[in-house]
Design an enzyme around this catalytic site. Structure first.
Site, short mmCIF file in Angstrom:
data_model
loop_
_atom_site.label_atom_id
_atom_site.label_comp_id
_atom_site.label_asym_id
_atom_site.label_seq_id
_atom_site.Cartn_x
_atom_site.Cartn_y
_atom_site.Cartn_z
N LYS A 1 -10.98 -21.68 -12.45
CA LYS A 1 -9.92 -21.44 -13.42
C LYS A 1 -9.48 -19.99 -13.48
CE LYS A 1 -13.12 -21.75 -17.33
NZ LYS A 1 -13.48 -22.67 -18.38
N ARG A 2 -10.29 -19.10 -12.92
CA ARG A 2 -9.89 -17.69 -12.95
C ARG A 2 -9.02 -17.29 -11.76
NH1 ARG A 2 -14.50 -18.25 -15.25
NH2 ARG A 2 -15.51 -18.53 -13.23
#
Ligand code: GLU
Length: 445
Positions: A214-215
């Site tokens: 998700k980063r």
């Protein structure tokens, strides 16, 4: 043939990931391709991690991507039927009845306050429509906890129960769930039910081959929206992450994807995320989009960047957007390209001022102003203006550029921008002359 029912079953744990979007899309495509139903089920049994605003994140992302589901109220306010979308947090009694059944039939037992399922130790085969037949050796598979000490059912149980309860015919989900499927098959068998078809879609990897987290850049669907990507372009790109029309086309209309999409053609190998390709596809959609289609996004982005546009004449706004549109590929570029349409007190680029507002440049600006002042305001059109510029250049023995550059800088404060004649036409005679006066004043001070 049975009618297809698929579901998208996200857990509301934060941002909406590109992998979730692709899973939702492939379910939606399959439902639309087969004329089946696309169900939305919120897997929110983990009270510690789920928040109501995260559910909103899911609704918004699906709405933005145009992935409308078939049961229950939609984010746009319309309602389809009296069921759905489903929230697992509201279905505790259903899960409990299934656990009780396993207990009563001796297929589950209590252990330290939790409930465990007698997992079979015989090999299992998952027949997957994409991955093929996958064998699992379950010799050392521990008994599965299906209900925690606090009485809450675990993911595997609720996921299986709901697929059965909701009559799901095809489970289309990320390949990270493939190894769970043998557990799910064992539970389904214990319930004496028929398993759905499975289709596990390949993971999305970063360009360097690592799993996209998700980063990573490009992971968040909300980011695309904030940056002014067009939802149709993002959706088009997502179609290509694991599927293709097999003829090298990359820009492909969603109706055509719906017509062609089928599960066995989904790629077995992992998909590589390519932001450049998405950017390019977005540019294609941007170019093809009508002004009316771009307008809401453009206004939203300008507003967010401190350039409110609701007070301005809609025709002026659209005319400005139309000429800027030719020059950009992404909504994010709009504030920089459009702010001077909506304010007269813009700054002048200092390097351009040095280069363009020379004594000759300013003299040309003054000549130009005088000439433009004589044009009838109603005839202040790109074509007429072009003729005026050319005539003035010829009359003074200079290149047209000697007038274009000072004019552009004077009316926009910038050295680059949309086609100048069109820019002047959109701004209109009064604004153009006033801005030229202001520029002369500023340059002289
Ligand atoms: N809630 C699970 C997830 O988000 C659903 C998995 C499934 O589709 O079965 O990964």
């Amino acid at each position: 043939m049975e009618s297809v029912r698929v579901r998208f079953a996200p857990s509301p744990t934060g941002m909406f990931h590109i992998g979730s979007a692709r899973t939702a899309l492939f379910n939606w495509l399959y439902a639309r391709h087969t004329g089946g139903a696309f169900i939305l089920r919120i897997e929110d049994t983990d009270a510690a991690r789920n928040k109501p605003e995260y559910v909103e994140v899911i609704f918004q992302a699906l709405q933005w991507l145009g992935l409308n589901w078939d049961e229950g109220p939609q984010p746009d306010g319309t309602v389809k039927g009296d069921k759905g979308p489903y929230f697992q947090s509201q279905r505790a009694s259903i899960y409990k009845s299934y656990v009780d059944r396993l207990l009563a039939e001796g297929k589950a037992y209590e252990s330290d306050g939790a409930i465990k399922f007698h997992t079979p130790k015989t090999p299992a085969i998952v027949h997957d429509l994409i991955c093929g037949d996958i064998q699992f050796d379950r010799t050392n598979e521990p008994d599965l906890v299906i209900q925690r000490k606090d009485g809450s059912p675990v993911f595997h149980l609720v996921n299986v129960v709901d697929d059965l309860e909701m009559g799901i015919t095809h489970v289309i989900r990320g390949e990270d769930h493939l190894s769970n499927t043998q557990k799910h098959l064992a539970l389904i068998e214990a319930f004496g039910a028929k398993p759905p078809h499975y289709a596990h879609i390949p993971l999305i990897l970063n360009p360097n081959g690592s799993k996209m987290s998700k980063r990573d850049e490009g992971a968040s669907i909300a980011d695309y929206r904030n940056q002014g990507y067009l939802p149709e372009a993002v959706r088009n790109y997502l179609c290509l992450l694991g599927w293709s029309p097999k003829d090298n086309r990359e820009v492909i209309a969603i109706d055509e994807v719906v017509a062609k999409f089928d599960l066995p053609q989904v790629n077995r190998s992992n998909a590589h995320f390519d932001l450049n390709k998405l950017f390019w596809i977005n540019g294609e959609y941007f170019r093809a989009a009508t002004i009316e289609a771009l307008e809401p996004m453009a206004r939203e982005i300008l507003e967010r960047n401190g350039i409110p546009t609701d007070g301005c004449d809609p025709a002026y706004f659209r005319a400005a957007l139309a000429i800027v549109k030719e020059k950009i590929k992404l909504g994010r570029e709009l504030p920089e390209w459009m702010s001077y349409f909506f304010r007269d007190d813009f700054d002048f680029e200092p390097t351009a001022v040095k280069k363009v507002f020379t004594p000759e440049g300013l003299a040309n600006l003054a000549r130009l102003r005088q000439r433009l002042a004589q044009i009838d305001a109603a005839k202040f059109s790109a074509t007429d203006l072009e003729n005026e510029f050319k005539a003035l250049a010829a009359a003074t023995g200079q290149k047209v550029g000697a007038f274009i550059h000072p004019a552009r800088l004077a009316v926009s404060g910038r050295s680059v921008g949309p086609s100048l004649y069109h820019l002047l036409e959109v701004l209109g005679k009064d604004r153009v002359l006033a801005r030229m006066d202001r520029a002369e004043k500023q340059a002289g001070s």
